[in-house]
Design a protein around this motif. Sequence first.
Motif, mmCIF file in Angstrom:
data_model
loop_
_atom_site.group_PDB
_atom_site.id
_atom_site.type_symbol
_atom_site.label_atom_id
_atom_site.label_comp_id
_atom_site.label_asym_id
_atom_site.label_seq_id
_atom_site.Cartn_x
_atom_site.Cartn_y
_atom_site.Cartn_z
ATOM 1 N N HIS A 27 51.836 41.820 78.454
ATOM 2 C CA HIS A 27 53.211 41.426 78.772
ATOM 3 C C HIS A 27 53.354 41.146 80.267
ATOM 4 O O HIS A 27 54.048 40.203 80.675
ATOM 5 N N GLY A 28 52.688 41.956 81.090
ATOM 6 C CA GLY A 28 52.730 41.747 82.549
ATOM 7 C C GLY A 28 52.116 40.407 82.931
ATOM 8 O O GLY A 28 52.663 39.672 83.765
ATOM 9 N N VAL A 29 50.997 40.064 82.347
ATOM 10 C CA VAL A 29 50.340 38.777 82.624
ATOM 11 C C VAL A 29 51.214 37.624 82.133
ATOM 12 O O VAL A 29 51.394 36.619 82.838
ATOM 13 N N GLU A 30 51.778 37.771 80.924
ATOM 14 C CA GLU A 30 52.643 36.716 80.390
ATOM 15 C C GLU A 30 53.866 36.513 81.287
ATOM 16 O O GLU A 30 54.274 35.374 81.565
ATOM 17 N N LYS A 31 54.450 37.595 81.768
ATOM 18 C CA LYS A 31 55.620 37.510 82.634
ATOM 19 C C LYS A 31 55.244 36.828 83.953
ATOM 20 O O LYS A 31 55.953 35.953 84.444
ATOM 21 N N GLN A 32 54.087 37.206 84.477
ATOM 22 C CA GLN A 32 53.602 36.641 85.750
ATOM 23 C C GLN A 32 53.354 35.138 85.614
ATOM 24 O O GLN A 32 53.608 34.384 86.540
ATOM 25 N N ARG A 33 52.901 34.699 84.473
ATOM 26 C CA ARG A 33 52.587 33.281 84.248
ATOM 27 C C ARG A 33 53.747 32.498 83.651
ATOM 28 O O ARG A 33 53.596 31.329 83.336
ATOM 29 N N GLY A 34 54.852 33.144 83.398
ATOM 30 C CA GLY A 34 56.004 32.470 82.844
ATOM 31 C C GLY A 34 55.881 32.154 81.377
ATOM 32 O O GLY A 34 56.522 31.233 80.868
ATOM 33 N N SER A 80 56.630 33.248 77.547
ATOM 34 C CA SER A 80 57.539 34.193 76.879
ATOM 35 C C SER A 80 56.991 34.679 75.585
ATOM 36 O O SER A 80 56.074 34.281 75.024
#
Length: 141
Positions: free
Chosen positions: A132-139, A141
């Motif tokens: 989730h942290g990586v997905e959030k960092q890369r935009g 969803s």
Amino acid sequence: AALAGANLIYGAGMIESGVTFDYAQYVLDNEIATMVKHAVGGMPVNDDNLGVEDIHAVGSFGHYLGRQSTRKRGRELSQPKLMDRRGREGWEADGAVDAYSAAKAEAKRILEEYHPPELPGDVADEVQAILHGVEKQRGVS
């Protein structure tokens, strides 16, 4: 001299110079790696493995084929599941299945039947948090 004794088996399952991955080839390569590991694993040197007792019992002109120790040691050899070591007649009588075809069937069985063990809850939660942290960092969803 720094690499003396090092060994590496690389490229399992790869074909076309590593451009393509073949599950059946991976299964075959795994079997070959298992056989290599068995061969380089060595053998303890002792009276039993040297067959000293058998040498005395058989003598100079006898044979070892009927000895229990010969049968036992024969089972200790690598026992591939996919490569058929029987004579041609037995192999043909059982359908003449080549090693690649056997590997393909084994790969399919593994893909259909294997279920990896579940991660403990805290580990699974930590992996999800990282994702989730990586997905959030890369935009994403």
